[in-house]
Design an enzyme around this catalytic site. Structure first.
Site, PDB file in Angstrom:
ATOM      1  CE1 TYR A  59      -3.448   2.749   0.407  1.00 35.87           C
ATOM      2  CE2 TYR A  59      -2.234   3.416   2.367  1.00 35.87           C
ATOM      3  CZ  TYR A  59      -3.208   3.662   1.409  1.00 35.87           C
ATOM      4  OH  TYR A  59      -3.916   4.839   1.447  1.00 35.87           O
ATOM      5  N   GLY A  66      -6.591   4.797  -0.484  1.00 31.36           N
ATOM      6  CA  GLY A  66      -7.899   4.862   0.135  1.00 31.36           C
ATOM      7  C   GLY A  66      -8.754   3.681  -0.269  1.00 31.36           C
ATOM      8  CG  HIS A  89      -5.664  13.643  -2.797  1.00 29.78           C
ATOM      9  ND1 HIS A  89      -6.110  12.794  -3.779  1.00 29.78           N
ATOM     10  CD2 HIS A  89      -5.621  12.896  -1.651  1.00 29.78           C
ATOM     11  CE1 HIS A  89      -6.322  11.598  -3.270  1.00 29.78           C
ATOM     12  NE2 HIS A  89      -6.033  11.622  -1.972  1.00 29.78           N
ATOM     13  CG  ASN A 202      -1.800   9.977   5.147  1.00 27.50           C
ATOM     14  OD1 ASN A 202      -2.506  10.255   6.104  1.00 27.50           O
ATOM     15  ND2 ASN A 202      -2.028   8.942   4.350  1.00 27.50           N
TER      16      ASN A 202
END
Length: 515
Positions: A59, A66, A89, A202
């Site tokens: 990941y 997501g 984003h 993040n």
């Protein structure tokens, strides 16, 4: 950008102090990586590169994001994946947030990168540092963060500029394309590699940056609140006996003791207070807005102290998902959730509203002939012809009403996103945005009390105020005239506000407070 030649460069190696965040965000200090941080960046990237070359989907490295995390992305599409992540984003809307907020956010993301737990390439981190040092500030919009999975849209706007896309504010304050700003400073745009899109977005850096900046403001504003309270106590012929140390010790909250000590010091040597200290004074007790100022201001101080503890923990944190661990594992986690920051952002808005409310009550007493103990109605030069400070109190009341609305918490709300993958979010960014408005409102409310108490002290002549409050009054009179016929008050409120926000007022009274 301000002159930064006298500011020390902030080195990125371990936890940051709040003072260093303020230095970069507000004063334009530059940043650099320590050698140890550069080694951590290199080591962590080697782990990511090894995972990227492997056949097992990982990941953030070789998958989508997501709710799309189940799709494996082939090597030839991964640069496009990172680029698409940032472009999609960077979906903010609304007005641009303040440059100091963006600079704080950029610095705090760099600090996490420097921990070596994100896996970005050293050159990506160095380029972001170069943007800060060149005074290039990406335009970040008000809305786009739910305070979970990072301040996604705000941080994506920063990453977009790092790629040479979008708009920025340059060091001269002009809005230009990111490509032009980078080119003008000899900075090459970054082509993001595996994991870097997530690592750049993040984090909880936006809401943490706004918390740190609010704490910087509130430390100053609570000192100002103690000063204006002291001026109002003098102006309303209040007593200083209730602020005595032995009385405060009966309820040993540290913030209360601090505020009482500061108010008492500000009143020391006051002829006005001394004039009604004898047995002929028939006053039994002052109103709560005077007598209980240390309790309210002190509780606000203790709330600020709690929030500062949370901020310090966050400044020592590595916020990303997934994270690179020392043994090379890449692990998912939930540290990006903004709840710890969101709660204290909301908490702070409550005492901000309450301190402002108490300040407004003191102002109102000075304007009311039934409660002001001999002051003219509304402190007007010719009551009836002149309105004095009547409408300045209306302004305070309007702001205080707004502050009460802003004290309603954002962090109790949650709207699920990303196809229910992100089914509980913190709304910490929203809590931070409303706290910034609340802090600005408190500043204006205290400015009106400062103006009003100063005018009331002038009406108490020939009795002289205490040295500390006299110094505050004298400083104001360099910007604003004394009592007289009505004049345009908005510029006077602005002048008082500037004396507060610049720090000039606190510097002026400091020699008279004995600390």
């Amino acid at each position: 950008m301000p002159d930064t030649t006298q500011l020390p460069t902030v080195e990125l190696d371990g936890p940051l102090t709040m003072e260093r965040v303020v230095a970069v965000a507000r004063l334009g200090a530059k940043v650099r990586f320590s050698e140890a941080a550069e080694k951590r960046l290199t080591s962590a990237r080697q782990h990511v590169d090894a995972l990227a070359a492997g056949s097992v989907p990982t990941y953030g490295v070789s998958t989508g994001f997501g709710a799309l995390a189940t799709r494996h992305i082939p090597p030839e599409s991964r640069a496009a994946l990172q680029r698409s992540l940032i472009r999609s984003h960077a979906a903010g809307a609304g007005p641009a947030v303040e440059p100091e907020v963006v600079r704080a956010m950029m610095l705090l993301r760099l600090r996490t990168l420097a921990t070596g737990h994100t896996g970005v390439r050293p050159e990506t981190a160095v380029t972001l540092a170069a943007m800060i040092n060149a005074g290039i500030t990406p335009i970040v919009h008000e809305f786009g963060s739910l305070g979970c999975s990072g301040d996604l849209a705000p941080l994506a706007a920063v990453a977009l500029a790092l790629m040479g896309e979008g708009e920025v504010v340059d060091s001269a304050g002009a809005v230009v394309s990111a490509a032009a700003a980078l080119r003008g400073n000899g900075i090459e745009p970054v082509v993001l590699a595996e994991k870097e899109g997530l690592a750049l977005t993040n984090g909880t850096d936006g809401m943490l940056g706004m918390l740190v900046l609010a704490l910087d403001d509130l430390h100053r504003l609570l000192d100002i609140a103690d000063l204006t309270a002291a001026m109002s106590v003098e102006a309303l012929l209040g007593t200083d006996r209730v602020f005595a140390e032995d009385l405060q010790a009966l309820r040993p909250h540290p913030g209360q003791a601090c505020s009482a000590r500061r108010i008492l010091a500000a009143l020391a040597g006051s002829e006005i207070v001394a004039s009604h200290r004898g047995p002929e004074c028939n006053r039994v007790q002052d109103a709560y807005s005077l007598r209980c100022a240390p309790q309210v201001h002190g509780a606000a101080r203790d709330t600020v102290s709690h929030a500062a503890t949370v901020a310090e923990r966050e400044l020592a944190s590595a916020i990303d998902n997934p994270v690179v661990l020392a043994d090379g594992r890449l692990e998912s986690n939930g540290n990006f959730h903004g709840a710890p920051i969101a709660y204290v952002l909301d908490f702070l808005a409550i005492p901000v509203a309450d301190v402002a409310s108490m300040s407004e009550r003191r102002t109102d007493r000075m304007l009311d002939v039934a409660r002001s103990h001999g002051l003219p109605a509304f402190l007007a030069a010719d009551p009836g012809v002149d309105s004095g400070h009547m409408i300045a109190q209306y302004t305070q009341a309007g702001i205080v009403s707004e502050l009460k609305r802003l004290a309603a918490p954002a962090s109790v709300d949650s709207i699920p996103s990303s196809a229910m993958q992100e089914d509980h979010v913190s709304m910490g960014w929203s809590a931070a945005r409303k706290l910034r408005r609340a802090v600005a409102g408190l500043t204006s409310v205290l400015a009106v009390e400062y103006l009003t108490a100063a005018r009331a002290l002038d009406f108490r002549a020939p009795l002289r105020p205490a040295p500390a409050t006299a110094a505050a009054l004298a400083l104001l009179r360099t910007k604003v005239g004394g009592p007289g016929p009505d004049r345009h008050l908005a510029p006077e409120i602005a002048a008082a506000t500037d004396l507060i926000t610049s720090g000039e007022l606190l510097r002026e009274i400091a020699p008279h407070l004995g600390s």
